[in-house]
Scaffold this active site. Structure first.
Site, PDB file in Angstrom:
ATOM      1  N   THR A  85      -5.489   1.134  -2.355  1.00  0.00           N
ATOM      2  CA  THR A  85      -4.488   0.200  -1.805  1.00  0.00           C
ATOM      3  C   THR A  85      -5.209  -1.107  -1.470  1.00  0.00           C
ATOM      4  OG1 THR A  85      -4.901   0.786   0.501  1.00  0.00           O
ATOM      5  CG2 THR A  85      -3.295   2.155  -0.704  1.00  0.00           C
ATOM      6  N   PRO A  86      -4.430  -2.131  -1.080  1.00  0.00           N
ATOM      7  CA  PRO A  86      -5.069  -3.407  -0.713  1.00  0.00           C
ATOM      8  C   PRO A  86      -6.100  -3.271   0.410  1.00  0.00           C
ATOM      9  CG  PRO A  86      -2.718  -3.731  -1.032  1.00  0.00           C
ATOM     10  CD  PRO A  86      -2.958  -2.245  -1.127  1.00  0.00           C
ATOM     11  N   ASP A 135       6.008  -4.436  14.903  1.00  0.00           N
ATOM     12  CA  ASP A 135       4.607  -4.126  15.213  1.00  0.00           C
ATOM     13  C   ASP A 135       4.633  -2.784  15.924  1.00  0.00           C
ATOM     14  OD1 ASP A 135       2.123  -3.783  16.369  1.00  0.00           O
ATOM     15  OD2 ASP A 135       1.944  -5.859  17.054  1.00  0.00           O
ATOM     16  N   TYR A 160     -11.434   4.711  14.346  1.00  0.00           N
ATOM     17  CA  TYR A 160     -10.451   5.097  13.324  1.00  0.00           C
ATOM     18  C   TYR A 160     -10.345   6.622  13.254  1.00  0.00           C
ATOM     19  CZ  TYR A 160      -8.142   5.382   8.749  1.00  0.00           C
ATOM     20  OH  TYR A 160      -7.267   5.663   7.735  1.00  0.00           O
ATOM     21  N   ILE A 178      -7.395   6.358  -1.242  1.00  0.00           N
ATOM     22  CA  ILE A 178      -6.193   5.982  -1.994  1.00  0.00           C
ATOM     23  C   ILE A 178      -6.300   4.484  -2.280  1.00  0.00           C
ATOM     24  CG2 ILE A 178      -3.678   5.934  -2.006  1.00  0.00           C
ATOM     25  CD1 ILE A 178      -4.927   8.793  -1.722  1.00  0.00           C
ATOM     26  N   GLY A 231       0.798  -1.227   0.000  1.00  0.00           N
ATOM     27  CA  GLY A 231       0.000   0.000   0.000  1.00  0.00           C
ATOM     28  C   GLY A 231       0.837   1.286   0.000  1.00  0.00           C
ATOM     29  N   ILE A 232       0.348   2.270   0.771  1.00  0.00           N
ATOM     30  CA  ILE A 232       0.994   3.588   0.796  1.00  0.00           C
ATOM     31  C   ILE A 232       2.418   3.485   1.329  1.00  0.00           C
ATOM     32  CG2 ILE A 232       0.913   5.847   1.932  1.00  0.00           C
ATOM     33  CD1 ILE A 232      -2.193   5.643   1.789  1.00  0.00           C
TER      34      ILE A 232
HETATM   35  N1  LIG Z   1      -5.860   3.836   1.606  1.00  0.00           N
HETATM   36  C1  LIG Z   1      -6.549   4.912   1.970  1.00  0.00           C
HETATM   37  O1  LIG Z   1      -7.548   5.270   1.327  1.00  0.00           O
HETATM   38  C2  LIG Z   1      -6.134   5.697   3.177  1.00  0.00           C
HETATM   39  C3  LIG Z   1      -6.796   6.909   3.448  1.00  0.00           C
HETATM   40  C4  LIG Z   1      -6.431   7.651   4.555  1.00  0.00           C
HETATM   41  C5  LIG Z   1      -5.398   7.214   5.373  1.00  0.00           C
HETATM   42  N2  LIG Z   1      -4.768   6.043   5.100  1.00  0.00           N
HETATM   43  C6  LIG Z   1      -3.713   5.625   6.020  1.00  0.00           C
HETATM   44  O2  LIG Z   1      -2.550   5.289   5.288  1.00  0.00           O
HETATM   45  C7  LIG Z   1      -1.810   4.285   5.999  1.00  0.00           C
HETATM   46  C8  LIG Z   1      -1.542   3.125   5.050  1.00  0.00           C
HETATM   47  O3  LIG Z   1      -2.786   2.646   4.560  1.00  0.00           O
HETATM   48  P1  LIG Z   1      -2.898   1.583   3.364  1.00  0.00           P
HETATM   49  O4  LIG Z   1      -4.133   1.903   2.641  1.00  0.00           O
HETATM   50  O5  LIG Z   1      -1.606   1.488   2.633  1.00  0.00           O
HETATM   51  O6  LIG Z   1      -3.154   0.241   4.218  1.00  0.00           O
HETATM   52  P2  LIG Z   1      -2.857  -1.286   3.878  1.00  0.00           P
HETATM   53  O7  LIG Z   1      -3.804  -2.049   4.750  1.00  0.00           O
HETATM   54  O8  LIG Z   1      -2.899  -1.545   2.415  1.00  0.00           O
HETATM   55  O9  LIG Z   1      -1.355  -1.495   4.395  1.00  0.00           O
HETATM   56  C9  LIG Z   1      -1.069  -1.350   5.748  1.00  0.00           C
HETATM   57  C10 LIG Z   1       0.243  -2.022   6.081  1.00  0.00           C
HETATM   58  O10 LIG Z   1       0.454  -1.819   7.487  1.00  0.00           O
HETATM   59  C11 LIG Z   1       0.818  -3.058   8.077  1.00  0.00           C
HETATM   60  N3  LIG Z   1       0.399  -3.068   9.482  1.00  0.00           N
HETATM   61  C12 LIG Z   1      -0.836  -3.240   9.995  1.00  0.00           C
HETATM   62  N4  LIG Z   1      -0.810  -3.208  11.325  1.00  0.00           N
HETATM   63  C13 LIG Z   1       0.484  -2.998  11.683  1.00  0.00           C
HETATM   64  C14 LIG Z   1       1.157  -2.871  12.913  1.00  0.00           C
HETATM   65  N5  LIG Z   1       0.507  -3.009  14.095  1.00  0.00           N
HETATM   66  N6  LIG Z   1       2.482  -2.640  12.903  1.00  0.00           N
HETATM   67  C15 LIG Z   1       3.155  -2.532  11.732  1.00  0.00           C
HETATM   68  N7  LIG Z   1       2.588  -2.685  10.531  1.00  0.00           N
HETATM   69  C16 LIG Z   1       1.255  -2.906  10.509  1.00  0.00           C
HETATM   70  C17 LIG Z   1       0.130  -4.126   7.247  1.00  0.00           C
HETATM   71  O11 LIG Z   1       0.779  -5.383   7.373  1.00  0.00           O
HETATM   72  C18 LIG Z   1       0.237  -3.530   5.845  1.00  0.00           C
HETATM   73  O12 LIG Z   1       1.427  -3.921   5.210  1.00  0.00           O
HETATM   74  C19 LIG Z   1      -2.667   3.909   7.205  1.00  0.00           C
HETATM   75  O13 LIG Z   1      -2.246   4.617   8.339  1.00  0.00           O
HETATM   76  C20 LIG Z   1      -4.066   4.369   6.793  1.00  0.00           C
HETATM   77  O14 LIG Z   1      -4.882   4.647   7.906  1.00  0.00           O
HETATM   78  C21 LIG Z   1      -5.115   5.273   4.030  1.00  0.00           C
END
Ligand SMILES: NC(=O)c1ccc[n+]([C@@H]2O[C@H](COP(=O)([O-])OP(=O)(O)OC[C@H]3O[C@@H](n4cnc5c(N)ncnc54)[C@H](O)[C@@H]3O)[C@@H](O)[C@H]2O)c1
Length: 261
Positions: free
Chosen positions: A189-190, A58, A152, A187, A17-18
């Site tokens: 992402t998975p 973690d 959240y 965004i 993801g991001i």
């Molecule tokens: N995708 C969106 O639309 C969006 C929007 C706003 C904010 N965000 C924020 O962006 C960040 C990344 O989101 P994403 O969409 O890439 O998510 P994602 O679920 O695709 O990826 C998240 C990653 O974090 C890891 N992870 C989960 N819990 C963890 C922990 N306790 N310790 C370490 N790693 C951990 C997972 O293994 C995964 O690789 C997050 O903070 C999310 O809240 C995402």
């Protein structure tokens, strides 16, 4: 010379993801990247792809942060990216009336405690150089209420506020350690896959999720990564305590705004 050459950059939740996009963009800008994730295999595989280091971390575990500090006591950039919505493992309600205390706390443990522990590690790891950049990935949900995902939204709002405390603390200490937050929305992402599915109605679902977004599309992880590169670089030397939205214009207006006609 890349924009981040000579910098040691640590990214949490970078397995996909991001976070993955940020780690890749940092490496492309010449940074030495430490890829960390709760899922160690994801971190190892990306690190091998981009030529970086990796660690299973973690973000909610104080012991894991101590392990990181033992191996990398100093760094230049830290991205607190790891985050969960609370719906990953449980379909239970997350609204203010029905959410279970345990589910509320589990989301805060990762999103908020994780960012707190990360910022604490980051300040200590950047103090030797007296400079650095901490980037907290909050969300547009940290700026508005989200009834169906209250934990959240609360956790992301707290991350936004803590970013400013860290920024002021570091400036007050005479350190050039900057701390800023990024607020993405929608965004692709998975994280979204369980909600979108891969059936014939995927396109319709995608359109429905961005119907309120002025630019009428999802953002890409690479577009968020570009903002992270800017904040990580010395180009942003005068930016601290700032919040940057990247949301296709979602927060620029209000759904309740009167129309021209
Ligand atoms: N995708 C969106 O639309 C969006 C929007 C706003 C904010 N965000 C924020 O962006 C960040 C990344 O989101 P994403 O969409 O890439 O998510 P994602 O679920 O695709 O990826 C998240 C990653 O974090 C890891 N992870 C989960 N819990 C963890 C922990 N306790 N310790 C370490 N790693 C951990 C997972 O293994 C995964 O690789 C997050 O903070 C999310 O809240 C995402």
């Amino acid at each position: 010379m890349g924009r981040l050459s000579q910098k040691l950059c640590i990214v949490t939740g970078a397995g996909r993801g991001i976070g993955e996009a940020i780690a890749r963009a940092f490496a492309e800008e010449g940074a030495r990247v430490v890829v960390t994730d709760k899922v160690g295999d994801l971190a190892a595989s990306l690190a091998s792809d981009i030529g970086g280091d990796h660690l299973r971390l973690d973000v909610a575990s104080e012991d894991d942060w101590a392990e990181l500090a033992a191996v990398w006591p100093a760094c230049d950039v830290l991205v607190n990216n790891a985050g969960i919505t609370g719906f990953e493992e449980s379909p239970r309600p997350q609204d203010p009336e029905h959410a279970a205390l345990a589910d509320w706390q589990a989301v805060h443990a990762v999103n908020l405690d994780g960012a707190f522990l990360g910022c604490r590690y980051g300040i200590r790891a950047m103090r030797a150089n007296g400079a650095g950049s901490i980037i907290n990935i909050s969300s547009r949900s940290g700026l508005v209420g989200i009834p169906a995902a209250a934990a959240y939204a609360s956790s992301k709002a707290a991350v936004r506020n803590h970013t400013k405390s860290v920024a002021l603390y570091c400036a007050g200490q005479g350190l050039r350690i900057r701390c800023n937050s990024i607020h993405p929305a929608a965004i692709l992402t998975p994280m979204w896959e369980p909600m979108l599915g891969d059936g014939p109605d995927r396109e319709d679902r995608m359109a429905a999720f961005v119907a309120d977004t002025p630019m009428r599309r999802f953002g890409t992880p690479e577009e968020v990564a570009a903002i992270a590169v800017l904040l990580a670089s010395d180009e942003a030397a005068y930016m601290t305590g700032a919040e940057l939205t990247i949301d296709g214009g979602l927060l620029a207006g209000s759904a309740a705004a009167p129309t021209a006609d």
